[in-house]
Design a protein around this motif. Structure first.
Motif, PDB file in Angstrom:
ATOM      1  N   THR A  32      33.572  30.188  36.911  1.00 14.38           N
ATOM      2  CA  THR A  32      32.186  30.631  37.075  1.00 14.38           C
ATOM      3  C   THR A  32      31.694  30.271  38.475  1.00 14.38           C
ATOM      4  OG1 THR A  32      31.835  30.268  34.716  1.00 14.38           O
ATOM      5  CG2 THR A  32      29.874  30.309  36.088  1.00 14.38           C
ATOM      6  N   GLY A  33      30.765  31.062  38.975  1.00 14.67           N
ATOM      7  CA  GLY A  33      30.154  30.732  40.266  1.00 14.67           C
ATOM      8  C   GLY A  33      30.422  31.803  41.307  1.00 14.67           C
ATOM      9  N   SER A  34      29.890  31.607  42.495  1.00 14.63           N
ATOM     10  CA  SER A  34      30.004  32.649  43.518  1.00 14.63           C
ATOM     11  C   SER A  34      31.439  32.787  44.030  1.00 14.63           C
ATOM     12  CB  SER A  34      29.050  32.347  44.684  1.00 14.63           C
ATOM     13  OG  SER A  34      29.365  31.108  45.276  1.00 14.63           O
ATOM     14  N   THR A  35      32.191  31.684  44.115  1.00 12.49           N
ATOM     15  CA  THR A  35      33.581  31.788  44.565  1.00 12.49           C
ATOM     16  C   THR A  35      34.427  32.444  43.476  1.00 12.49           C
ATOM     17  OG1 THR A  35      33.141  29.652  45.621  1.00 12.49           O
ATOM     18  CG2 THR A  35      35.383  30.492  45.779  1.00 12.49           C
ATOM     19  N   ALA A  36      34.193  32.042  42.234  1.00 15.22           N
ATOM     20  CA  ALA A  36      34.921  32.658  41.113  1.00 15.22           C
ATOM     21  C   ALA A  36      34.602  34.153  41.018  1.00 15.22           C
ATOM     22  CB  ALA A  36      34.580  31.942  39.807  1.00 15.22           C
ATOM     23  N   ASN A  37      33.370  34.525  41.322  1.00 18.47           N
ATOM     24  CA  ASN A  37      33.023  35.954  41.279  1.00 18.47           C
ATOM     25  C   ASN A  37      33.864  36.760  42.275  1.00 18.47           C
ATOM     26  OD1 ASN A  37      31.141  35.803  39.268  1.00 18.47           O
ATOM     27  ND2 ASN A  37      29.383  35.696  40.649  1.00 18.47           N
ATOM     28  N   LYS A  38      34.073  36.179  43.450  1.00 22.34           N
ATOM     29  CA  LYS A  38      34.908  36.882  44.435  1.00 22.34           C
ATOM     30  C   LYS A  38      36.354  36.965  43.944  1.00 22.34           C
ATOM     31  CE  LYS A  38      32.016  35.570  48.411  1.00 22.34           C
ATOM     32  NZ  LYS A  38      31.337  36.859  48.473  1.00 22.34           N
ATOM     33  N   PHE A  39      36.794  35.889  43.271  1.00 23.85           N
ATOM     34  CA  PHE A  39      38.139  35.918  42.692  1.00 23.85           C
ATOM     35  C   PHE A  39      38.249  37.028  41.638  1.00 23.85           C
ATOM     36  CE2 PHE A  39      40.754  34.512  39.061  1.00 23.85           C
ATOM     37  CZ  PHE A  39      42.006  34.623  39.658  1.00 23.85           C
ATOM     38  N   ILE A  40      37.245  37.151  40.805  1.00 23.46           N
ATOM     39  CA  ILE A  40      37.266  38.201  39.768  1.00 23.46           C
ATOM     40  C   ILE A  40      37.412  39.576  40.415  1.00 23.46           C
ATOM     41  CG2 ILE A  40      35.843  39.387  38.026  1.00 23.46           C
ATOM     42  CD1 ILE A  40      34.639  36.594  37.344  1.00 23.46           C
ATOM     43  N   ASP A  41      36.652  39.797  41.474  1.00 23.63           N
ATOM     44  CA  ASP A  41      36.688  41.113  42.130  1.00 23.63           C
ATOM     45  C   ASP A  41      38.061  41.387  42.755  1.00 23.63           C
ATOM     46  OD1 ASP A  41      34.069  41.222  41.346  1.00 23.63           O
ATOM     47  OD2 ASP A  41      33.227  40.853  43.338  1.00 23.63           O
ATOM     48  N   GLU A  42      38.703  40.345  43.263  1.00 25.97           N
ATOM     49  CA  GLU A  42      40.058  40.515  43.827  1.00 25.97           C
ATOM     50  C   GLU A  42      41.092  40.698  42.712  1.00 25.97           C
ATOM     51  OE1 GLU A  42      41.020  40.903  47.045  1.00 25.97           O
ATOM     52  OE2 GLU A  42      38.847  40.989  47.334  1.00 25.97           O
ATOM     53  N   LEU A  43      40.918  39.909  41.637  1.00 24.72           N
ATOM     54  CA  LEU A  43      41.860  39.986  40.510  1.00 24.72           C
ATOM     55  C   LEU A  43      41.869  41.389  39.898  1.00 24.72           C
ATOM     56  CD1 LEU A  43      43.736  38.252  38.648  1.00 24.72           C
ATOM     57  CD2 LEU A  43      41.727  37.883  37.188  1.00 24.72           C
ATOM     58  N   ALA A  44      40.708  42.026  39.914  1.00 23.92           N
ATOM     59  CA  ALA A  44      40.578  43.359  39.311  1.00 23.92           C
ATOM     60  C   ALA A  44      41.548  44.365  39.930  1.00 23.92           C
ATOM     61  CB  ALA A  44      39.140  43.844  39.452  1.00 23.92           C
ATOM     62  N   LYS A  45      41.906  44.134  41.187  1.00 19.99           N
ATOM     63  CA  LYS A  45      42.829  45.069  41.853  1.00 19.99           C
ATOM     64  C   LYS A  45      44.227  45.007  41.241  1.00 19.99           C
ATOM     65  CE  LYS A  45      40.295  44.468  46.184  1.00 19.99           C
ATOM     66  NZ  LYS A  45      40.272  43.765  47.485  1.00 19.99           N
ATOM     67  N   HIS A  46      44.489  43.949  40.456  1.00 14.96           N
ATOM     68  CA  HIS A  46      45.826  43.764  39.865  1.00 14.96           C
ATOM     69  C   HIS A  46      45.762  43.749  38.342  1.00 14.96           C
ATOM     70  CE1 HIS A  46      47.184  42.737  43.926  1.00 14.96           C
ATOM     71  NE2 HIS A  46      46.057  42.073  44.022  1.00 14.96           N
ATOM     72  N   LYS A  47      44.738  44.367  37.767  1.00 18.15           N
ATOM     73  CA  LYS A  47      44.490  44.203  36.333  1.00 18.15           C
ATOM     74  C   LYS A  47      45.589  44.781  35.447  1.00 18.15           C
ATOM     75  CE  LYS A  47      41.411  48.186  36.000  1.00 18.15           C
ATOM     76  NZ  LYS A  47      40.036  48.637  35.813  1.00 18.15           N
ATOM     77  N   HIS A  48      46.411  45.660  35.992  1.00 22.36           N
ATOM     78  CA  HIS A  48      47.476  46.237  35.164  1.00 22.36           C
ATOM     79  C   HIS A  48      48.707  45.334  35.087  1.00 22.36           C
ATOM     80  CE1 HIS A  48      44.980  49.712  34.896  1.00 22.36           C
ATOM     81  NE2 HIS A  48      44.987  49.865  36.216  1.00 22.36           N
ATOM     82  N   LEU A  49      48.703  44.222  35.835  1.00 20.57           N
ATOM     83  CA  LEU A  49      49.877  43.344  35.867  1.00 20.57           C
ATOM     84  C   LEU A  49      49.878  42.279  34.777  1.00 20.57           C
ATOM     85  CD1 LEU A  49      50.244  42.625  39.711  1.00 20.57           C
ATOM     86  CD2 LEU A  49      51.563  44.220  38.292  1.00 20.57           C
ATOM     87  N   PHE A  50      48.737  42.080  34.088  1.00 26.34           N
ATOM     88  CA  PHE A  50      48.672  40.986  33.117  1.00 26.34           C
ATOM     89  C   PHE A  50      47.900  41.439  31.879  1.00 26.34           C
ATOM     90  CE2 PHE A  50      44.254  39.682  33.951  1.00 26.34           C
ATOM     91  CZ  PHE A  50      44.032  40.310  35.171  1.00 26.34           C
ATOM     92  N   ASP A  51      47.937  40.572  30.836  1.00 22.41           N
ATOM     93  CA  ASP A  51      47.333  40.943  29.553  1.00 22.41           C
ATOM     94  C   ASP A  51      45.811  40.894  29.604  1.00 22.41           C
ATOM     95  OD1 ASP A  51      46.513  41.212  26.961  1.00 22.41           O
ATOM     96  OD2 ASP A  51      47.830  39.691  26.111  1.00 22.41           O
ATOM     97  N   GLY A  52      45.252  39.740  29.967  1.00 15.08           N
ATOM     98  CA  GLY A  52      43.797  39.615  29.965  1.00 15.08           C
ATOM     99  C   GLY A  52      43.382  38.224  30.382  1.00 15.08           C
ATOM    100  N   THR A  53      42.126  37.890  30.061  1.00 11.26           N
ATOM    101  CA  THR A  53      41.538  36.647  30.561  1.00 11.26           C
ATOM    102  C   THR A  53      40.810  35.900  29.446  1.00 11.26           C
ATOM    103  OG1 THR A  53      39.498  37.813  31.092  1.00 11.26           O
ATOM    104  CG2 THR A  53      41.122  37.628  32.858  1.00 11.26           C
ATOM    105  N   VAL A  54      40.567  34.626  29.725  1.00 12.83           N
ATOM    106  CA  VAL A  54      39.577  33.841  28.984  1.00 12.83           C
ATOM    107  C   VAL A  54      38.563  33.411  30.027  1.00 12.83           C
ATOM    108  CG1 VAL A  54      39.155  31.667  27.781  1.00 12.83           C
ATOM    109  CG2 VAL A  54      41.146  33.052  27.174  1.00 12.83           C
ATOM    110  N   ALA A  55      37.275  33.560  29.721  1.00 13.69           N
ATOM    111  CA  ALA A  55      36.242  33.272  30.723  1.00 13.69           C
ATOM    112  C   ALA A  55      35.500  31.985  30.375  1.00 13.69           C
ATOM    113  CB  ALA A  55      35.256  34.427  30.797  1.00 13.69           C
ATOM    114  N   SER A  56      35.049  31.278  31.423  1.00 16.27           N
ATOM    115  CA  SER A  56      34.344  30.012  31.179  1.00 16.27           C
ATOM    116  C   SER A  56      32.840  30.195  31.016  1.00 16.27           C
ATOM    117  CB  SER A  56      34.625  29.023  32.313  1.00 16.27           C
ATOM    118  OG  SER A  56      33.948  29.424  33.485  1.00 16.27           O
ATOM    119  N   SER A  57      32.365  31.432  31.092  1.00 17.91           N
ATOM    120  CA  SER A  57      30.923  31.655  30.879  1.00 17.91           C
ATOM    121  C   SER A  57      30.695  33.097  30.463  1.00 17.91           C
ATOM    122  CB  SER A  57      30.137  31.379  32.170  1.00 17.91           C
ATOM    123  OG  SER A  57      30.506  32.322  33.156  1.00 17.91           O
TER     124      SER A  57
END
Ligand code: ABF
Length: 222
Positions: A32-57
């Motif tokens: 969670t947070g502003s740095t994690a938000n940027k990570f989420i946006d970058e991770l989205a570019k690779h969303k077909h490579l993995f199953d899914g996520t668990v989020a902390s908020s």
């Protein structure tokens, strides 16, 4: 580089770091947070490579879903391969203070369930001794005043974070003026106060890797 650009650089470095771990059944823990938000946006570019996520908020869950990334209930997954999240402070042992965004309990649960915890932060977060950032403590609402009195006995100055209710329906005390020379001991002491749900020290289970955004590039500290 601005602080925002440093956060962007570590977000991109975190994705590079975890790319080799992503397989079709991989679950990624997301903070969670502003740095994690940027990570989420970058991770989205690779969303077909993995199953899914668990989020902390709830906020991060919404952002992930907005990118079309599956978000699972922690109780429905058997393991989290890697957890990526920011911090409010880190020392060189990778003991952290977290919880400025009030998501500390879920963050600590996700960290506990994860094989590897990658912390992402800009260089302003690295300190010699933890405690300049007020330590967040999540409490059951009826215990708030009692816990505050006990925190004073430990040398801190707790302040009620008014108007904030956590995702768990609890309250936050921010503890000022702690010079935390022994984070593991203090984490346990605060957890022993009746009414405390969690405190923001991540020392018993520190980060495994800190990706630190600096003016001379992203440094990896282990
Ligand atoms: C979460 O977000 C927290 O534990 C910490 O409080 C905060 C860091 O936020 P930011 O990345 O916006 O500085 O990781």
């Amino acid at each position: 580089m601005t602080q925002d650009e440093l956060k962007q650089a570590v977000a991109e470095a975190a994705v590079e770091h975890i790319l080799p771990l992503l397989e079709e059944d991989t679950i990624v823990g997301v903070g969670t947070g502003s740095t994690a938000n940027k990570f989420i946006d970058e991770l989205a570019k690779h969303k077909h490579l993995f199953d899914g996520t668990v989020a902390s908020s709830e906020a991060s869950a919404e952002r992930l879903k907005g990118h079309g990334i599956p978000v699972y209930d922690l109780n429905s997954v058997s393991s989290i391969r890697v957890y990526v999240d920011g911090a409010d402070e880190s020392n060189d042992q990778l003991h952290l203070i977290k919880g400025g965004g009030a998501a500390l309990t879920r963050e600590k649960i996700v960290a506990a369930c994860s094989e590897e915890f990658v912390c992402i932060a800009d260089e302003s977060k690295l300190v010699k001794v933890l405690g300049d950032f007020p330590l967040p403590v999540e409490v059951i609402p009826m215990s708030r005043s009692y816990v505050a009195r006990e925190l004073v006995k430990l040398g801190g100055d707790p302040v009620y974070r008014e108007g904030v209710v956590t995702d768990n329906g609890c309250h936050i005390l921010d503890v000022y003026n702690l010079e935390i020379v022994d984070p593991v001991t203090l984490e346990n002491q605060i957890n022993s106060i009746v009414g405390v749900v969690t405190n923001g020290l991540f020392a018993a289970r520190p980060a495994n890797v800190l990706l630190l955004g600096t003016q001379s590039g992203v440094k990896t500290i282990k």
